[in-house]
Scaffold this active site. Structure first.
Site, PDB file in Angstrom:
ATOM      1  N   ASN A 173       0.830  -1.200   0.000  1.00 19.02           N
ATOM      2  CA  ASN A 173       0.000   0.000   0.000  1.00 19.02           C
ATOM      3  C   ASN A 173       0.868   1.256   0.000  1.00 19.02           C
ATOM      4  O   ASN A 173       1.754   1.391   0.845  1.00 19.02           O
ATOM      5  CB  ASN A 173      -0.888   0.022   1.251  1.00 19.02           C
ATOM      6  CG  ASN A 173      -1.654   1.332   1.388  1.00 19.02           C
ATOM      7  OD1 ASN A 173      -2.632   1.561   0.692  1.00 19.02           O
ATOM      8  ND2 ASN A 173      -1.201   2.205   2.281  1.00 19.02           N
ATOM      9  N   GLU A 174       0.654   2.128  -0.967  1.00 21.12           N
ATOM     10  CA  GLU A 174       1.257   3.475  -1.002  1.00 21.12           C
ATOM     11  C   GLU A 174       2.743   3.443  -0.618  1.00 21.12           C
ATOM     12  O   GLU A 174       3.208   4.227   0.215  1.00 21.12           O
ATOM     13  CB  GLU A 174       0.487   4.427  -0.092  1.00 21.12           C
ATOM     14  CG  GLU A 174      -0.927   4.690  -0.577  1.00 21.12           C
ATOM     15  CD  GLU A 174      -1.675   5.726   0.244  1.00 21.12           C
ATOM     16  OE1 GLU A 174      -1.150   6.189   1.280  1.00 21.12           O
ATOM     17  OE2 GLU A 174      -2.805   6.086  -0.141  1.00 21.12           O
ATOM     18  N   TYR A 245      -8.100  11.672  -3.372  1.00 22.51           N
ATOM     19  CA  TYR A 245      -9.109  12.228  -2.468  1.00 22.51           C
ATOM     20  C   TYR A 245      -9.297  13.708  -2.801  1.00 22.51           C
ATOM     21  O   TYR A 245      -8.360  14.382  -3.244  1.00 22.51           O
ATOM     22  CB  TYR A 245      -8.664  12.100  -1.007  1.00 22.51           C
ATOM     23  CG  TYR A 245      -8.555  10.679  -0.507  1.00 22.51           C
ATOM     24  CD1 TYR A 245      -9.678   9.996  -0.066  1.00 22.51           C
ATOM     25  CD2 TYR A 245      -7.325  10.030  -0.466  1.00 22.51           C
ATOM     26  CE1 TYR A 245      -9.574   8.689   0.407  1.00 22.51           C
ATOM     27  CE2 TYR A 245      -7.217   8.726   0.000  1.00 22.51           C
ATOM     28  CZ  TYR A 245      -8.344   8.062   0.437  1.00 22.51           C
ATOM     29  OH  TYR A 245      -8.243   6.777   0.899  1.00 22.51           O
ATOM     30  N   GLU A 293      -8.550   3.436  -3.678  1.00 22.36           N
ATOM     31  CA  GLU A 293      -8.887   4.427  -2.649  1.00 22.36           C
ATOM     32  C   GLU A 293      -9.338   5.700  -3.351  1.00 22.36           C
ATOM     33  O   GLU A 293      -8.569   6.287  -4.126  1.00 22.36           O
ATOM     34  CB  GLU A 293      -7.707   4.744  -1.728  1.00 22.36           C
ATOM     35  CG  GLU A 293      -7.371   3.674  -0.710  1.00 22.36           C
ATOM     36  CD  GLU A 293      -6.332   4.141   0.314  1.00 22.36           C
ATOM     37  OE1 GLU A 293      -6.339   5.340   0.681  1.00 22.36           O
ATOM     38  OE2 GLU A 293      -5.529   3.297   0.738  1.00 22.36           O
TER      39      GLU A 293
END
Length: 502
Positions: A173-174, A245, A293
């Site tokens: 992840n990331e 986001y 995400e």
């Protein structure tokens, strides 16, 4: 006063079949997503496993096809072995991603069991921060191998005779994020991800694997990270992840409502990088995208619990407005517009943490404004995305030019013989007259025109007022043969469902 817009939808102008997993979500061991969200023993609605029944019902209504677990930043320091076996013997550990105490009362087996009750598949993530090949291959063996090996027999001894058969796995992840436990350079991550992917597939050849893209388009590593990682992993992965986001912390609503144009560009840019590596390698294989995400996230400034080592403290419990719901709706339309490339997506997260569903520990559950466009798209957006030809007046904002007031897409469900139009009117003061030409389908009738609107674009649903803004079915859509007319109220989300008669 109203302004005019139009949309031509032809049944032969097919973009792609919608992969239902584009309506996926995400549950991380963060805040109250797990403890107090999906898992709360002693809650009045909890079952014998401690799963909240009210949460399960709200999630089933969303028809979530896949849920990413257990992280997120959390996974980069997670020892999966701590979350299996008898609960009384599980140790409490310091969770460094969010500076909390992890009780490990919810783990791999419990989540697999919960996901079945929710009607969802699991998108499992492996730790490539503090761990690597060995822990990942052992986890695959524990979850997916039938029996006859150490890890599969251990699962059986824990009470799960049948393998979980998780198909889709995230390789970390990331990993370019400096906030990440075990952050890596693109070469370090790409080499590790490739070797981990090989070993995982040697345990279970049926796996679908997702490599980490950079943590966002604003990272200094973008898009060189994507190119380097794919150059090192191309033959052994199927998807590349994207994270994004949005927020309106500048209090600029017209600019905020245009943010889905950024999502469009982000998707196109990553797809271009994928195709560059495909050409470089002279490969016939196409890498697809997993937007695993995405959401509106307003509270990004505070990243960890104020008091360290609490158990499941409230974190990132954003309260969503109507304008937030409109941006979520525009982003869902953006994902559908790229259905030929984006095959999975996860709104982050599902409950309590920047989520459409909120709960009170020991108390009630309520639905945020963003719940409704997500639910409408998931339930009614199954089938084939059709290329629309849209005419709409436009506006300019601080970061965007030529923003159409009408954001729209259409999906044809051949099995039900229905066409659904999803549409957002971005205009803050005027209704939008929409004329839809569907003559290629013959005659249609309106099944339902659902609208999410309110005089106050900053209105919210809360525990004390959970029904302040709710969708209604009093939309004005009418059909005449193969033509549909509708008024889209100012600042509104619209779902127009049409039965094909011709």
């Amino acid at each position: 006063m109203t302004i005019q817009s139009s949309m031509i939808v032809d049944k032969d102008f097919k973009l792609a079949e919608v992969d239902p997993r584009v309506y996926g979500s995400f549950i991380e061991h963060l805040g109250r997503a797990v403890y107090g969200g999906i898992y709360e023993p002693g809650h009045p609605t909890a079952d014998e496993n401690g799963f909240r029944g009210d949460a399960l019902q709200a999630i089933r209504t969303l028809n979530v096809p896949i849920i990413r677990y257990p992280g997120g930043n959390f996974v980069s320091g997670y020892n999966w072995e701590d979350g299996v076996g008898p609960k009384a013997e599980r140790k409490r550990s310091l969770e460094l991603a969010w500076w909390t105490t992890e009780t490990n009362q919810m783990g791999t087996n419990e989540f697999a069991e919960w996901a079945k009750l929710a009607g969802s598949e699991v998108m499992m993530a492996v730790n490539l921060g503090t761990r690597g090949i060995d822990a990942a291959r052992n986890l695959v063996e524990y979850c997916n191998h039938p029996s006859g090996s150490y890890w599969s027999d251990l699962r059986i001894s824990h009470g799960y005779a049948a393998p979980h058969a998780f198909k889709t796995w995230c390789l970390g992840n990331e990993m370019d994020g400096p906030w990440q436990i075990g952050a890596k350079t693109a070469v370090e991550y790409g080499r590790l991800a490739n070797e981990t992917a090989k070993a995982m597939r040697w345990v279970d050849p049926s796996l679908e694997l997702v490599a980490c893209g950079s943590s966002g388009s604003g990272m200094n590593t973008f898009a060189e990270w994507e190119a380097t990682v794919l150059d090192l992993t191309y033959d052994n992965v199927d998807f590349l992840s994207l994270h994004t986001y949005y927020n309106n912390n500048e209090d600029d609503t017209p600019n905020f409502l245009a943010r889905s144009l950024d999502m469009d560009q982000f998707i196109d840019s990553v797809a271009a990088v994928c195709d560059y590596i495909k050409a470089k390698k002279k490969s016939r294989k196409k890498i697809y995208l997993s937007m695993d995400e995405w959401n509106v996230w307003k509270s990004q400034g505070s990243s960890r619990a104020e008091q360290h080592w609490q158990v499941a403290p409230p974190e990132f419990e954003d309260v969503y407005t109507l304008e937030d719901a409109l941006v979520v709706g525009c982003c869902l339309i953006s994902l559908l517009k790229h259905a030929d490339r984006v095959k999975m997506a996860c709104i982050a997260q599902l409950i309590n943490v920047i989520a459409p569903i909120m709960t009170e520990n020991g108390g009630p559950l309520w639905l945020q404004t963003t719940y409704y466009p997500y639910m409408h798209a998931s339930v009614y957006g199954r089938g084939t995305v059709l290329h629309p030809l849209i005419s709409s007046p436009k506006y300019d904002s601080k970061d965007f030019t030529d923003v159409p007031y009408l954001e729209a897409i259409s999906v044809y469900n051949e099995e039900l013989n229905e066409v659904t139009v999803f549409a957002v009117n971005r205009h803050l003061a005027e209704g939008l007259e929409l004329a839809v030409d569907l003559r290629s389908f013959g005659a249609v009738t309106v099944i339902q025109h659902t609208v999410l609107e309110h005089e106050d674009i900053h209105v919210t649903n809360t525990r004390s007022n959970p029904g302040t803004v709710l969708p209604h079915d009093r939309g004005t859509a009418t059909a005449d043969g193969g033509r549909v007319s509708a008024l889209l109220p100012k600042a509104s989300w619209n779902v127009i469902r049409l039965q094909v008669n011709g």
